[in-house]
Design an enzyme around this catalytic site. Structure first.
Site, short mmCIF file in Angstrom:
data_model
loop_
_atom_site.label_atom_id
_atom_site.label_comp_id
_atom_site.label_asym_id
_atom_site.label_seq_id
_atom_site.Cartn_x
_atom_site.Cartn_y
_atom_site.Cartn_z
N CYS A 16 0.83 -1.22 0.00
CA CYS A 16 0.00 0.00 0.00
C CYS A 16 0.86 1.26 0.00
O CYS A 16 1.84 1.35 0.75
CB CYS A 16 -0.88 0.01 1.25
SG CYS A 16 -2.45 -0.74 0.90
N CYS A 45 -3.24 -0.17 -4.16
CA CYS A 45 -3.75 0.13 -2.83
C CYS A 45 -3.23 1.49 -2.36
O CYS A 45 -2.06 1.82 -2.58
CB CYS A 45 -3.23 -1.00 -1.94
SG CYS A 45 -3.62 -0.87 -0.24
#
Ligand code: APR
Length: 288
Positions: free
Chosen positions: A113, A194
């Site tokens: 992420c 993400c």
């Protein structure tokens, strides 16, 4: 008067001669057979292309990437097995990207992420960047991307072999094993996008966002919220390049991008990124 041996004596003399001739003929036949067999192995048109080294190279690159983790979730022999099943025995122009679905399920990549870096026509600089700064990572910094980067492979219909030469080029046919692999791996990488995602595009060309690229035709189409929040484009420029964030193709990018995602674009000089790459003390945030 000529002396003539009796016929029984003549027969006795011929026997060892006959035996010698038979042994000689037998030897010649054996030599010819061996020669043909070895000659075929060395110069046969198909055997020429077989490379057992490819399997070894792929498994050892996989182990190099995983280090101590080879014993945990990803086992390199299993990765090889799933990978080779996608194309071995198939016509090298008939391998769809879906053939790699089982491989994608075999490999478990770590979540990244806010660290994922996509790119198009900027391969050298993105990889120099991720090599020097570990804050972002590209597909080629994941297990499958790392292992397959720079490799060529294909098989033939009905064959059990992998070839690394004589394979179709990228553009010869769309469903070739290499192109389908990169399409499928890129799709999976984009599906995993993400948080804040970065894309480095080339500001030295007229169409930094090109419909034919993997970035436009596969990756951007898979970007979606709520897991992913934003796409931040870094437009890499050299000297007086005219492309700007207002470029038509970048307008297209904003139009096709999932509306739930925030979009930003920043023009950055290539020299600035290169300076940052060569200074280990400069944090990533300073590079653009
Ligand atoms: N011949 C051989 N390889 C090619 C060709 C070609 N004509 N076109 C593309 N490729 C492969 C190569 O591996 C090349 O390095 O795709 C790579 C990227 O091509 P680009 O046109 O520069 O960019 P793009 O098509 O947008 O693909 C890059 O896809 O690989 C993923 O996540 C990665 O975001 C990145 C994007």
């Amino acid at each position: 008067m000529d002396y003539q041996a009796p016929s029984s004596q003549r027969r006795r003399c011929r026997r060892p001669l006959l035996l010698g001739a038979c042994v000689l003929i037998l030897l010649i036949v054996v030599c010819v057979c061996l020669g043909v067999a070895f000659g075929r192995r060395a110069a046969g048109p198909s055997n020429d292309r077989i490379t057992g080294n490819f399997t070894t190279a792929i498994i050892s690159k996989c182990k190099q990437f995983l280090g101590d983790e080879n014993s945990s979730e990803n086992k390199c022999e299993e990765v090889w097995d799933a990978f080779s099943k996608a194309y071995v025995g198939k016509d090298p122009c008939e391998v769809p990207m879906e053939a790699y679905d089982p491989l994608m399920q075999t490999v478990r990549e770590k979540d990244a992420c806010n660290r994922m870096l996509f790119w198009s026509k900027t391969k050298d600089i993105v990889h120099q960047f991720t090599e020097a700064k570990k804050c972002l990572l590209t597909l080629e910094d994941t297990l499958l991307g790392f292992v397959m980067d720079g490799q060529t492979w294909c098989s033939e219909k009905g064959s059990k072999e992998t070839f690394t030469t004589g394979c179709p080029s990228w553009d010869k046919c769309e469903r070739n094993p290499v192109r389908s692999f990169w399409n499928r791996a890129s799709e999976a990488f984009a599906q995993a996008a993400c948080g804040e995602v970065t894309a480095m595009l080339n500001g030295s060309i007229s169409t930094p966002f090109n419909n034919n690229s993997i970035f436009a035709s596969i990756e951007v189409k898979k970007f979606s919220g709520p897991k992913m929040r934003a796409l931040n484009v870094v437009l890499v420029k050299t000297g007086n390049d005219t492309a700007t964030c207002e470029n038509d193709s970048l307008q297209t990018l904003q139009r096709v991008l999932n509306p739930s995602l925030k979009y930003t674009c920043k023009e950055v000089q290539r020299s600035k990124i290169l300076d940052c790459i060569s200074d280990p003390d400069r944090p990533c945030g300073d590079c653009w």
